[in-house]
Write a protein that holds these residues in place. Structure first.
Motif, PDB file in Angstrom:
ATOM      1  N   ILE A   1      97.827  70.927  45.735  1.00  0.00           N
ATOM      2  CA  ILE A   1      98.627  69.716  45.616  1.00  0.00           C
ATOM      3  C   ILE A   1      98.473  68.905  46.907  1.00  0.00           C
ATOM      4  CG2 ILE A   1     100.980  68.797  45.470  1.00  0.00           C
ATOM      5  CD1 ILE A   1     101.708  71.262  43.792  1.00  0.00           C
ATOM      6  N   ILE A   2      98.125  67.630  46.757  1.00  0.00           N
ATOM      7  CA  ILE A   2      97.969  66.788  47.954  1.00  0.00           C
ATOM      8  C   ILE A   2      99.113  65.792  48.115  1.00  0.00           C
ATOM      9  CG2 ILE A   2      95.455  67.013  47.893  1.00  0.00           C
ATOM     10  CD1 ILE A   2      95.428  64.058  46.874  1.00  0.00           C
ATOM     11  N   GLY A   3      99.915  65.614  47.074  1.00  0.00           N
ATOM     12  CA  GLY A   3     101.033  64.690  47.199  1.00  0.00           C
ATOM     13  C   GLY A   3     101.698  64.375  45.882  1.00  0.00           C
ATOM     14  N   HIS A   4     102.872  63.749  45.978  1.00  0.00           N
ATOM     15  CA  HIS A   4     103.659  63.357  44.805  1.00  0.00           C
ATOM     16  C   HIS A   4     104.042  61.887  44.912  1.00  0.00           C
ATOM     17  CE1 HIS A   4     104.470  67.668  45.545  1.00  0.00           C
ATOM     18  NE2 HIS A   4     104.571  67.784  44.237  1.00  0.00           N
ATOM     19  N   THR A   5     104.295  61.290  43.759  1.00  0.00           N
ATOM     20  CA  THR A   5     104.890  59.958  43.738  1.00  0.00           C
ATOM     21  C   THR A   5     105.811  59.836  42.544  1.00  0.00           C
ATOM     22  OG1 THR A   5     104.500  57.579  43.678  1.00  0.00           O
ATOM     23  CG2 THR A   5     102.978  58.947  42.419  1.00  0.00           C
ATOM     24  N   HIS A   6     106.931  59.147  42.756  1.00  0.00           N
ATOM     25  CA  HIS A   6     107.837  58.792  41.675  1.00  0.00           C
ATOM     26  C   HIS A   6     107.841  57.281  41.466  1.00  0.00           C
ATOM     27  CE1 HIS A   6     109.521  62.731  40.852  1.00  0.00           C
ATOM     28  NE2 HIS A   6     109.620  62.935  42.151  1.00  0.00           N
ATOM     29  N   LYS A   7     106.899  56.609  42.133  1.00  0.00           N
ATOM     30  CA  LYS A   7     106.742  55.168  41.915  1.00  0.00           C
ATOM     31  C   LYS A   7     106.063  54.909  40.575  1.00  0.00           C
ATOM     32  CE  LYS A   7     108.470  53.989  45.903  1.00  0.00           C
ATOM     33  NZ  LYS A   7     109.775  53.300  45.982  1.00  0.00           N
ATOM     34  N   VAL A   8     105.365  55.915  40.079  1.00  0.00           N
ATOM     35  CA  VAL A   8     104.728  55.846  38.763  1.00  0.00           C
ATOM     36  C   VAL A   8     105.292  56.990  37.934  1.00  0.00           C
ATOM     37  CG1 VAL A   8     102.573  55.874  37.474  1.00  0.00           C
ATOM     38  CG2 VAL A   8     102.621  54.914  39.793  1.00  0.00           C
ATOM     39  N   LEU A   9     105.825  56.669  36.769  1.00  0.00           N
ATOM     40  CA  LEU A   9     106.447  57.677  35.922  1.00  0.00           C
ATOM     41  C   LEU A   9     105.713  57.801  34.595  1.00  0.00           C
ATOM     42  CD1 LEU A   9     110.247  56.847  36.420  1.00  0.00           C
ATOM     43  CD2 LEU A   9     108.924  58.676  37.515  1.00  0.00           C
ATOM     44  N   ALA A  10     105.525  59.039  34.170  1.00  0.00           N
ATOM     45  CA  ALA A  10     104.979  59.315  32.848  1.00  0.00           C
ATOM     46  C   ALA A  10     106.150  59.455  31.885  1.00  0.00           C
ATOM     47  CB  ALA A  10     104.149  60.591  32.877  1.00  0.00           C
ATOM     48  N   ASP A  11     106.233  58.545  30.931  1.00  0.00           N
ATOM     49  CA  ASP A  11     107.337  58.551  29.960  1.00  0.00           C
ATOM     50  C   ASP A  11     106.856  59.137  28.643  1.00  0.00           C
ATOM     51  OD1 ASP A  11     109.403  57.053  31.483  1.00  0.00           O
ATOM     52  OD2 ASP A  11     107.886  55.482  31.422  1.00  0.00           O
ATOM     53  N   TYR A  12     107.770  59.809  27.949  1.00  0.00           N
ATOM     54  CA  TYR A  12     107.433  60.400  26.659  1.00  0.00           C
ATOM     55  C   TYR A  12     108.508  60.052  25.646  1.00  0.00           C
ATOM     56  CZ  TYR A  12     104.060  62.729  29.536  1.00  0.00           C
ATOM     57  OH  TYR A  12     103.040  62.953  30.415  1.00  0.00           O
ATOM     58  N   PHE A  13     108.048  59.802  24.407  1.00  0.00           N
ATOM     59  CA  PHE A  13     108.935  59.329  23.362  1.00  0.00           C
ATOM     60  C   PHE A  13     108.702  60.103  22.068  1.00  0.00           C
ATOM     61  CE2 PHE A  13     108.466  55.907  26.345  1.00  0.00           C
ATOM     62  CZ  PHE A  13     109.703  55.278  26.375  1.00  0.00           C
ATOM     63  N   ALA A  14     109.792  60.288  21.334  1.00  0.00           N
ATOM     64  CA  ALA A  14     109.707  60.769  19.954  1.00  0.00           C
ATOM     65  C   ALA A  14     109.819  59.549  19.052  1.00  0.00           C
ATOM     66  CB  ALA A  14     110.828  61.755  19.663  1.00  0.00           C
ATOM     67  N   ILE A  15     108.896  59.402  18.128  1.00  0.00           N
ATOM     68  CA  ILE A  15     108.894  58.264  17.217  1.00  0.00           C
ATOM     69  C   ILE A  15     109.181  58.771  15.809  1.00  0.00           C
ATOM     70  CG2 ILE A  15     107.561  56.330  16.302  1.00  0.00           C
ATOM     71  CD1 ILE A  15     105.924  56.387  18.861  1.00  0.00           C
ATOM     72  N   THR A  16     110.140  58.142  15.140  1.00  0.00           N
ATOM     73  CA  THR A  16     110.531  58.547  13.793  1.00  0.00           C
ATOM     74  C   THR A  16     110.666  57.317  12.904  1.00  0.00           C
ATOM     75  OG1 THR A  16     112.922  58.391  14.179  1.00  0.00           O
ATOM     76  CG2 THR A  16     111.856  60.467  14.802  1.00  0.00           C
ATOM     77  N   VAL A  17     110.848  57.568  11.611  1.00  0.00           N
ATOM     78  CA  VAL A  17     111.080  56.467  10.670  1.00  0.00           C
ATOM     79  C   VAL A  17     112.570  56.183  10.546  1.00  0.00           C
ATOM     80  CG1 VAL A  17     108.998  56.860   9.328  1.00  0.00           C
ATOM     81  CG2 VAL A  17     111.088  58.081   8.721  1.00  0.00           C
ATOM     82  N   GLU A  18     113.386  56.974  11.238  1.00  0.00           N
ATOM     83  CA  GLU A  18     114.833  56.809  11.142  1.00  0.00           C
ATOM     84  C   GLU A  18     115.403  56.369  12.489  1.00  0.00           C
ATOM     85  OE1 GLU A  18     115.671  60.811  10.153  1.00  0.00           O
ATOM     86  OE2 GLU A  18     115.614  60.471   7.998  1.00  0.00           O
ATOM     87  N   ARG A  19     116.355  55.456  12.431  1.00  0.00           N
ATOM     88  CA  ARG A  19     117.040  55.059  13.663  1.00  0.00           C
ATOM     89  C   ARG A  19     117.879  56.219  14.187  1.00  0.00           C
ATOM     90  NH1 ARG A  19     118.361  50.164  15.789  1.00  0.00           N
ATOM     91  NH2 ARG A  19     117.753  49.090  13.859  1.00  0.00           N
ATOM     92  N   GLN A  20     118.554  56.918  13.273  1.00  0.00           N
ATOM     93  CA  GLN A  20     119.371  58.068  13.638  1.00  0.00           C
ATOM     94  C   GLN A  20     118.588  59.340  13.319  1.00  0.00           C
ATOM     95  OE1 GLN A  20     122.435  57.995  15.134  1.00  0.00           O
ATOM     96  NE2 GLN A  20     122.311  60.228  15.298  1.00  0.00           N
ATOM     97  N   VAL A  21     118.333  60.149  14.323  1.00  0.00           N
ATOM     98  CA  VAL A  21     117.561  61.374  14.126  1.00  0.00           C
ATOM     99  C   VAL A  21     118.421  62.383  13.368  1.00  0.00           C
ATOM    100  CG1 VAL A  21     116.459  63.307  15.274  1.00  0.00           C
ATOM    101  CG2 VAL A  21     116.166  61.003  16.171  1.00  0.00           C
ATOM    102  N   ASN A  22     117.854  62.937  12.267  1.00  0.00           N
ATOM    103  CA  ASN A  22     118.593  63.890  11.447  1.00  0.00           C
ATOM    104  C   ASN A  22     117.940  65.261  11.371  1.00  0.00           C
ATOM    105  OD1 ASN A  22     120.653  62.023  10.623  1.00  0.00           O
ATOM    106  ND2 ASN A  22     119.169  61.075   9.248  1.00  0.00           N
ATOM    107  N   HIS A  23     116.628  65.304  11.483  1.00  0.00           N
ATOM    108  CA  HIS A  23     115.946  66.594  11.356  1.00  0.00           C
ATOM    109  C   HIS A  23     116.402  67.503  12.498  1.00  0.00           C
ATOM    110  CE1 HIS A  23     112.866  69.602  10.881  1.00  0.00           C
ATOM    111  NE2 HIS A  23     112.392  68.974   9.806  1.00  0.00           N
ATOM    112  N   PRO A  24     116.835  68.735  12.196  1.00  0.00           N
ATOM    113  CA  PRO A  24     117.343  69.619  13.264  1.00  0.00           C
ATOM    114  C   PRO A  24     116.322  69.907  14.353  1.00  0.00           C
ATOM    115  CG  PRO A  24     117.033  70.810  11.179  1.00  0.00           C
ATOM    116  CD  PRO A  24     116.918  69.358  10.867  1.00  0.00           C
ATOM    117  N   ALA A  25     115.035  69.961  14.000  1.00  0.00           N
ATOM    118  CA  ALA A  25     114.008  70.211  15.013  1.00  0.00           C
ATOM    119  C   ALA A  25     113.869  69.015  15.946  1.00  0.00           C
ATOM    120  CB  ALA A  25     112.674  70.523  14.342  1.00  0.00           C
ATOM    121  N   THR A  26     113.933  67.803  15.399  1.00  0.00           N
ATOM    122  CA  THR A  26     113.864  66.600  16.224  1.00  0.00           C
ATOM    123  C   THR A  26     115.075  66.511  17.145  1.00  0.00           C
ATOM    124  OG1 THR A  26     112.700  65.469  14.417  1.00  0.00           O
ATOM    125  CG2 THR A  26     113.553  64.094  16.185  1.00  0.00           C
ATOM    126  N   LEU A  27     116.233  66.860  16.627  1.00  0.00           N
ATOM    127  CA  LEU A  27     117.444  66.862  17.455  1.00  0.00           C
ATOM    128  C   LEU A  27     117.309  67.847  18.610  1.00  0.00           C
ATOM    129  CD1 LEU A  27     120.217  66.732  14.711  1.00  0.00           C
ATOM    130  CD2 LEU A  27     119.762  64.981  16.430  1.00  0.00           C
TER     131      LEU A  27
END
Length: 295
Positions: free
Chosen positions: A258-284
């Protein structure tokens, strides 16, 4: 539709041939073939294609089999439930993983789904985000993992749910670290650097961050597959970066420093669904189980 015909089709699809299904159903081949033909006539579609001695499902056949599988397995579950027996059928959970999401990150994100109160049978599909979103819209997938939110001009009505963010860690072989000494991130100036391609949302942010520091690395290679980038990094071709939440795994697996870290650049992750409200227990479980690496 005659559901007895559908049941015969289901058994033939499972067995892969009329002959094997006949032994299970105690029917003559001619009788069973006639029942399958009757179902195809009602549907107006061919369900099987003969490949040598084996029957293969057509596209229509695969759709029919998925529905039949749900129907008859649910019927078996109902019978068990009425007898007072515990249900053993796991919930099926089909997830699309965008090809730009690192495999270790995908595992970390999906792992909580395997610890639901109800047993989950997980099926992962990897591919281009556009193709996965199309399958999601057709309900072939329950959720898609992506490295960014949905573009506003998307013709498909989908919803994204933030899972978390991670800073970046930069790595290099011991020989590379010795050849390019100094403090981080200044040591990256004119040093060989491996980067994701433009299909990865974070690539532009890395370049913008380095430009703001007046650091100009020598970009020697770009990769769509993060695993391939790590392989080149392990070989000493250049420095490379990855989300900090998997830095220990990378050091261990690829024998880099490891030569260094930065939090000036963030890797974001998203769950995308067809529902506004998540209902599937695994997704929850996924939505609540991811541990965010805060700046």
């Amino acid at each position: 539709m005659n559901y007895k015909h559908l049941h015969y089709f289901w058994k033939v699809a499972q067995a892969g041939s009329i002959t094997k299904a006949c032994k299970l159903l105690h029917l003559r081949p001619q009788t069973l073939s006639t029942q399958i033909q009757a179902l195809e006539e009602v549907l107006g579609l061919q369900l099987f294609a003969r490949i040598g001695r084996r029957l293969e499902l057509t596209d229509a056949g695969r759709v029919a089999f998925d529905y039949a599988n749900d129907m008859f397995l649910l019927g078996n579950e109902l019978e068990e439930s009425l007898k007072g027996m515990p249900t053993k059928r796991p919930i099926r959970f089909h997830v699309g993983v965008a090809e730009v999401v690192p495999k270790l990150i995908a595992y970390r994100l999906l792992e909580p789904a395997l610890h639901c109160e109800r047993e989950v049978q997980l099926t992962c599909h990897e591919g281009r985000l556009e193709n996965l979103l199309a399958d999601l819209a057709l309900h072939k997938l329950d959720m898609v993992l992506a490295d960014g939110p949905i573009r506003s001009h998307s013709p498909i009505r989908l919803f994204h749910h933030p899972l978390g963010a991670s800073g970046l860690t930069f790595f290099g072989t011991s020989a590379l670290v010795e050849r390019y000494p100094g403090l981080f991130p200044a040591r990256l100036d004119h040093a060989p650097l491996l980067l994701p391609t433009n299909t990865n949302a974070i690539r532009g942010e890395i370049i913008h961050w380095l430009d703001g520091l007046n650091i100009t690395p020598k970009i020697v290679a770009e990769f769509q597959d993060s695993a391939l980038m790590k392989a080149f990094g392990q070989a000493g071709v250049g420095f490379f970066c990855s989300p900090s939440i998997i830095e220990d795994d990378i050091v261990l697996q690829h024998r880099v420093e490891i030569i260094g870290h930065t939090h000036k650049v963030l890797a974001d992750y998203f769950a995308i669904t067809v529902e506004r409200q998540v209902n599937h227990p695994a997704t929850l479980a996924i939505q609540t189980g991811y541990r965010q690496d805060k700046p």
